[in-house]
Design a protein around this motif. Structure first.
Motif, short mmCIF file in Angstrom:
data_model
loop_
_atom_site.label_atom_id
_atom_site.label_comp_id
_atom_site.label_asym_id
_atom_site.label_seq_id
_atom_site.Cartn_x
_atom_site.Cartn_y
_atom_site.Cartn_z
N LYS A 19 0.66 -1.34 0.02
CA LYS A 19 -0.05 0.13 -0.06
C LYS A 19 0.84 1.21 0.26
O LYS A 19 0.51 2.26 -0.66
N LYS A 20 2.03 1.30 0.74
CA LYS A 20 2.75 2.59 0.74
C LYS A 20 3.53 2.62 -0.42
O LYS A 20 3.92 3.82 -1.16
N LYS A 21 3.97 1.49 -1.29
CA LYS A 21 4.51 1.56 -2.73
C LYS A 21 3.46 2.42 -3.52
O LYS A 21 3.94 3.18 -4.24
N ILE A 22 2.34 1.78 -3.65
CA ILE A 22 1.07 2.55 -4.27
C ILE A 22 0.99 3.90 -4.17
O ILE A 22 0.92 4.84 -4.90
N ALA A 23 1.03 4.21 -2.69
CA ALA A 23 0.73 5.74 -2.30
C ALA A 23 1.96 6.45 -2.89
O ALA A 23 1.66 7.73 -3.45
N LEU A 24 3.10 5.92 -2.84
CA LEU A 24 4.28 6.69 -3.17
C LEU A 24 4.25 6.84 -4.76
O LEU A 24 4.75 7.93 -5.25
N LEU A 25 3.83 5.96 -5.41
CA LEU A 25 3.99 5.91 -6.92
C LEU A 25 2.95 7.01 -7.49
O LEU A 25 3.11 7.71 -8.38
N LYS A 26 1.83 7.10 -6.84
CA LYS A 26 0.68 8.03 -7.00
C LYS A 26 1.17 9.35 -6.67
O LYS A 26 1.15 10.42 -7.76
#
Length: 305
Positions: A19-26
């Protein structure tokens, strides 16, 4: 409280990391898009109201560039013609007037010394031409040597005076051979009446001589005023009427200049070539007056003799 197995703990940890990776990519995508929009705002775009620019039309730009290029090439063509006229009528003829006036001011001994040093030893230093030699072509070549030194326009034409090639600048027969080898389309041998009547200012005339002014049987002169049938002569220094019946060969010097100037500008773009051809070209009223007075004086002297 339910006990969390090690497997479940590992799974939950992986989900949180995902989830943190997805948020960071966004976040990265939002930042990238923002930067891109800021950059785009500084570049003229069709209908960009912020910059007050009009919609770009690649077709119009191409058309305008083509029109400018055609106009520049047309202007260059005219500049080449004007420079050729300037080289002949201002530069070359002014040198002829200058050297003829110098020769007329000297005693016979001083004249021979001057001719040796300033004509033969300048244009053909390795030749060792002795004093008293006929100088009809050597003097004219000294004039052209000066023109090239000042402008660089005749570099393709001037023979190398530090080699045997320089012999062509002091000998009429060798000069003819040099022209036939290097500028074969610029020499007319045994010209017709029509070709003689088409002589232009600056053309070289090689005439059959009566022997007084030459050892080769040929004499070199320059067309000084084609309209009036006048030639500039060294060895018998002066401006006089040329004799069509004695003309053996004609060298179209204007055509040679065209070749030299084209060689000079072929590595330049049209704009740079235009600037180079216009450089230094101007109306030389002082020279024109000097030449006119010199011609009148020469003609009066001829009338008296």
């Amino acid at each position: 409280m339910a006990t969390i197995t090690p497997q479940e703990r590992t799974k939950n940890l992986k989900n949180r990391i995902k989830k943190k990776k997805i948020a960071l990519l966004k976040s990265v995508k939002r930042i990238t898009m923002y930067v891109a929009l800021q950059c785009a705002a500084t570049i003229p775009q069709p209908g960009n109201a912020l910059l007050g620019t009009q919609a770009a039309n690649p077709g119009n730009n191409t058309k305008e560039n083509m029109i400018k290029e055609i106009a520049t090439k047309s202007e260059l063509k005219e500049a080449l013609k004007e420079r050729k006229d300037w080289l002949i009528n201002d530069n070359f003829f002014s040198k002829i007037v200058k050297y003829q006036n110098i020769l007329k001011s000297k005693s016979p001994t001083e004249k021979k010394d001057y001719i040796k040093k300033n004509f033969f030893d300048t244009v053909y230093p390795v030749g060792g031409i002795p004093k008293g030699s006929n100088y009809c072509i050597a003097a004219a070549m000294r004039c052209l040597y000066d023109v090239n030194k000042e402008t660089g326009d005749l570099e393709k034409f001037m023979p190398d005076g530090n080699t045997i090639e320089g012999h062509s600048m002091v000998s009429c027969p060798m000069f003819k051979e040099y022209i036939k080898k290097n500028f074969p389309n610029c020499i007319i041998e045994n010209p017709s009446k029509e070709e003689i009547s088409a002589l232009e200012n600056g053309d070289f005339i090689i005439s059959r001589s009566n022997g007084r002014n030459t050892t080769s049987g040929l004499h070199f002169t320059t067309v000084y005023d084609a309209q009036k049938g006048l030639e500039a002569s060294f060895n018998s220094d002066g401006i006089r009427a040329f004799k069509p019946e004695k003309i053996e060969s004609i060298v179209k010097f204007g055509k040679i200049i065209d070749i030299c100037l084209q060689e000079k500008v072929k590595q330049m773009d049209a704009h740079s070539a235009l600037l180079a051809m216009k450089s230094g070209v101007k109306d030389n009223k002082d020279y024109q007056l000097t030449a006119m007075n010199f011609r009148q004086t020469t003609q009066k002297s001829s009338d008296r003799s």
